[in-house]
Motif scaffolding. Structure first.
Motif, mmCIF file in Angstrom:
data_model
loop_
_atom_site.group_PDB
_atom_site.id
_atom_site.type_symbol
_atom_site.label_atom_id
_atom_site.label_comp_id
_atom_site.label_asym_id
_atom_site.label_seq_id
_atom_site.Cartn_x
_atom_site.Cartn_y
_atom_site.Cartn_z
ATOM 1 N N ASN A 1 0.891 -1.192 -0.159
ATOM 2 C CA ASN A 1 -0.074 0.021 0.021
ATOM 3 C C ASN A 1 0.782 1.279 -0.056
ATOM 4 O O ASN A 1 0.650 2.128 0.721
ATOM 5 C CB ASN A 1 -0.965 -0.032 1.100
ATOM 6 N N VAL A 2 1.789 1.336 -1.045
ATOM 7 C CA VAL A 2 2.732 2.648 -0.996
ATOM 8 C C VAL A 2 2.573 2.989 -2.550
ATOM 9 O O VAL A 2 2.204 2.066 -3.465
ATOM 10 C CB VAL A 2 4.154 1.988 -0.638
ATOM 11 N N THR A 3 3.225 4.254 -2.789
ATOM 12 C CA THR A 3 3.288 4.510 -4.147
ATOM 13 C C THR A 3 4.525 4.794 -4.817
ATOM 14 O O THR A 3 4.649 5.237 -5.961
ATOM 15 C CB THR A 3 2.546 5.988 -4.172
ATOM 16 N N PHE A 4 5.613 4.713 -3.975
ATOM 17 C CA PHE A 4 7.084 5.033 -4.297
ATOM 18 C C PHE A 4 7.871 3.769 -3.651
ATOM 19 O O PHE A 4 7.829 3.939 -2.486
ATOM 20 C CB PHE A 4 7.349 6.179 -4.028
ATOM 21 N N ALA A 5 8.602 2.986 -4.268
ATOM 22 C CA ALA A 5 9.373 2.118 -3.681
ATOM 23 C C ALA A 5 10.961 2.167 -4.267
ATOM 24 O O ALA A 5 10.952 2.069 -5.821
ATOM 25 C CB ALA A 5 8.806 0.696 -3.773
ATOM 26 N N ILE A 6 11.971 1.786 -3.467
ATOM 27 C CA ILE A 6 13.146 2.075 -3.934
ATOM 28 C C ILE A 6 13.995 1.079 -3.029
ATOM 29 O O ILE A 6 13.789 1.095 -1.926
ATOM 30 C CB ILE A 6 13.666 3.240 -4.158
ATOM 31 N N SER A 7 14.959 0.310 -3.651
ATOM 32 C CA SER A 7 15.764 -0.559 -2.590
ATOM 33 C C SER A 7 16.664 0.183 -1.938
ATOM 34 O O SER A 7 17.379 1.306 -2.476
ATOM 35 C CB SER A 7 16.513 -1.724 -3.600
ATOM 36 N N ARG A 8 17.084 -0.150 -0.763
ATOM 37 C CA ARG A 8 18.371 0.527 -0.006
ATOM 38 C C ARG A 8 19.769 -0.017 -0.335
ATOM 39 O O ARG A 8 19.919 -1.092 -1.039
ATOM 40 C CB ARG A 8 17.835 0.639 1.843
ATOM 41 N N GLU B 1 19.660 2.510 -3.198
ATOM 42 C CA GLU B 1 20.491 1.871 -4.341
ATOM 43 C C GLU B 1 19.674 2.197 -5.619
ATOM 44 O O GLU B 1 18.743 1.444 -5.761
ATOM 45 C CB GLU B 1 20.710 0.249 -4.119
ATOM 46 N N GLY B 2 19.917 3.246 -6.141
ATOM 47 C CA GLY B 2 19.065 3.923 -7.126
ATOM 48 C C GLY B 2 18.958 3.255 -8.541
ATOM 49 O O GLY B 2 18.465 4.018 -9.391
ATOM 50 N N CYS B 3 19.326 2.324 -8.433
ATOM 51 C CA CYS B 3 19.282 1.384 -10.090
ATOM 52 C C CYS B 3 17.862 1.047 -10.347
ATOM 53 O O CYS B 3 17.535 0.631 -11.380
ATOM 54 C CB CYS B 3 20.366 0.642 -10.156
ATOM 55 N N VAL B 4 16.979 0.873 -9.438
ATOM 56 C CA VAL B 4 15.632 0.465 -9.597
ATOM 57 C C VAL B 4 14.618 1.221 -8.940
ATOM 58 O O VAL B 4 15.032 1.589 -7.639
ATOM 59 C CB VAL B 4 15.439 -0.809 -9.425
ATOM 60 N N ILE B 5 13.673 1.907 -9.620
ATOM 61 C CA ILE B 5 12.604 2.519 -8.957
ATOM 62 C C ILE B 5 11.319 2.123 -9.423
ATOM 63 O O ILE B 5 10.947 2.124 -10.774
ATOM 64 C CB ILE B 5 12.670 4.053 -9.411
#
Length: 595
Positions: free
Chosen positions: A392-399, A452-456
């Motif tokens: 139930n989120v709208t923005f996901a990114i890996s740490r 780890e901004g390679c995936v958004i």
């Protein structure tokens, strides 16, 4: 049962008479005339004739012939049924309806009963408008990427899934993937939210544009970003119901058209016709090798847009090794060549599609960004369900798998030569004056300050669009290392509204993307392997063949060896006997002396 008289129910008194409309039985029924034999395909043979014919066939035909006859009749019936259903389907349904979605009406009603009616209506409307506008079949499919609300499951299939870290491997101590529970694509589609998520506070978001920009020394950034001042930067973090912010492409009304980062009008039209979900990536400066997605369902191939942005240098290198078809596709990727790049740094150019996808794809609801060095190995709908809808989120990114503190990330960037050290120090000092602190447990439930901004993975709503605009402005103003500015933008928005970017584990990211080496590093490794001398060939010990002797020689050799053995025994016996005789002589002499 008077109400059923009109339905033609037979009375109990007469088998051949029907009840009258008033419900009363006739007083007397006239005698029934004998029935004429029914006309059938067997030359007017009635039921009795059919039975007689079948008996005769059974009498003269054997058991195997009867079974073969029944099998042929069954095949003929099935063929007639299929042929009639295909004819009725072509007459009733619109052409290409089932091929648009990849699923039949029966499957859609099984997954979600609401889909059968609403999807059919939307399909007919879309196909009608598509024919009127003259767009292609592929473009028509691009318009069908939103679905009604789906069925609610009492228990999620991954409800009892227990997370386990990667197993211990002494040979591989670095970051590794960990198990992740995904649902099948069909269930993921059924769990898709029916309506877009609500955006807190923000109700209207506009983007600033200006034709005549004048650079001022007090401002910073680039012409592409609009040279926003510090006062404009501060106002952009003051969230209101209606806002206007800098968000790249400031020199034009339509992003990608005479604004810098320009694309062809045909490509721009394709991007605007993309609805629903887009998977995007980019390679600039011929820095990476294009990776083709794997394990993508047929439904996703028909409904998800796959766009790869290239510069002219990368395009020329790819054309030398790969064929591009007439639709500008390489595998699943729709290739878009970008001209008039706004920056001289290829990595900074890559931040434009990475953070501003909502401006390049204005009609998209969900997006999945992956760096050019990554290969996608899971279906996009499975990822949306796992990392957005389920949480139930709208923005996901890996740490980041190792670092959680921005200060540590800055030192690692300087040690690795990722950017100019003085620029990194200036950015960190600026953030420190604004209140940036080291990461600690006091920031929980925030688990990290370094992504780890390679995936958004995100949903394109106003609050996420604002977040990526402000994040891009930081990258435009300071260094291109977006890991350094992520937490600052996130915390500023989080302090004003109830929203934050969700961060999942890096090992979960490594489960759905496979990371390859950059082209430069890969070529260096190959050059090292070529420069090394080839290993010496393995030494193989060859046993010399034994010399074969003639038969008589072998016999003579055998006799000689036997004689030698016998001679040796006799020699030993002779020696031993001589010793005994010598001792006997000595003993005899002693005895004689004693006497």
């Amino acid at each position: 049962m008077s109400g059923g008289a009109s339905l033609g129910l037979r009375s109990s008194g007469s088998y051949g008479s029907l009840q009258q409309s008033n419900g009363q039985l006739p007083s007397a029924s006239p005698p029934l005339a004998p029935r004429k034999p029914a006309k059938t395909s067997l030359g007017g043979v009635g039921r009795g004739g059919e039975r007689l014919l079948f008996a005769r066939i059974c009498l003269f035909a054997g058991r195997r012939q009867r079974m073969l006859l029944l099998l042929l009749v069954a095949v003929a019936v099935v063929f007639c049924f299929l042929f009639s259903s295909l004819i009725s389907k072509d007459e009733v349904a619109a052409p290409g309806t089932d091929t648009v979605l990849g699923f039949s009406d029966h499957f859609r009603s099984f997954v979600n009963p609401v889909w059968s009616s609403s999807l059919s209506e939307s399909l007919n409307m879309t196909l009608q408008t598509g024919k009127e506008s003259g767009i292609s079949h592929v473009k028509e499919r691009g318009l069908l990427r939103t679905f009604p609300p789906a069925i609610a499951l009492e228990h999620h299939p991954c409800e009892n899934f227990s997370f386990s870290p990667p197993p211990i491997d002494r040979k591989r101590t670095g970051p590794r993937p960990c198990p992740v529970c995904y649902v099948p694509v069909e269930q993921a589609l059924a769990l898709m939210p029916g309506a877009p998520s609500a955006s807190p506070v923000l109700q209207s978001l506009n983007y600033l544009s200006e034709d005549n920009l004048i650079f001022k020394e007090s401002n910073s950034g680039s012409l592409f970003g609009g040279y926003p001042s510090l006062e404009q930067r501060d106002r952009s973090y003051d969230l209101k119901d209606s806002m206007a912010v800098h968000c790249g492409f400031v020199r034009g009304k339509i992003p990608g058209l005479n604004t810098g980062f320009d694309v062809d009008e045909a490509d721009l039209s394709e991007m605007q016709q993309c609805h629903g979900t887009v998977v995007a990536s980019a390679i600039f400066g011929n820095y990476d090798i294009m990776q083709q997605p794997e394990n993508i369902s047929e439904f996703s191939k028909d409904t998800v847009c796959f766009f790869m942005f290239l510069d002219e240098e990368t395009e020329a290198a790819i054309k030398n090794t790969t064929m591009v078809d007439n639709t500008k596709r390489i595998g699943l990727w729709r290739v878009v060549v970008v001209r008039n790049l706004p920056y001289s740094d290829a990595r900074r150019n890559g931040k434009v599609p990475k953070l501003l996808l909502h401006r390049l794809f204005p009609n998209v609801r969900y997006s999945l960004w992956i760096d050019g060095k990554l290969k996608l190995v899971k279906d996009p709908y499975q990822l949306l369900e796992r990392f957005l809808w389920r949480r139930n989120v709208t923005f996901a990114i890996s740490r980041h798998y190792r670092r959680f503190d921005v200060f540590e990330e800055a030192e690692a960037n300087k040690a690795g030569g990722k950017y100019d050290n003085a620029s990194i120090d200036n950015q960190i000092e600026f953030y420190k004056r604004e209140g940036l602190t080291h990461y600690s447990s006091a920031k929980l439930p925030i688990t990290s300050d370094v992504p780890e901004g390679c995936v958004i993975i995100r949903e394109h709503i106003l609050i996420t669009n604002l977040f990526t605009c402000l994040w891009f402005n930081e990258v435009d103003r300071f260094t291109s290392r977006d890991q350094l500015s992520f937490s600052t933008v996130r915390d500023k928005i989080r302090s004003r509204v109830n929203w934050t970017a969700d961060m999942f584990l890096d090992c979960e990211r490594r489960d759905f993307v496979v990371q390859a080496y950059h082209r430069e590093l890969l070529e260096q490794r190959l050059a090292v392997l070529r420069s090394q001398p080839p290993p010496p060939p393995p030494v193989v010990l060859v046993q010399q063949p034994r010399k074969m002797l003639p038969d008589n020689a072998a016999k003579e050799l055998g006799r000689a060896s036997a004689t030698k053995k016998l001679t040796g025994k006799r020699t030993r016996d002779r020696k031993s006997s001589s010793k005994r005789s010598h001792r006997t002589k000595l003993n005899a002499g002693k005895e004689s002396i004693r006497l």
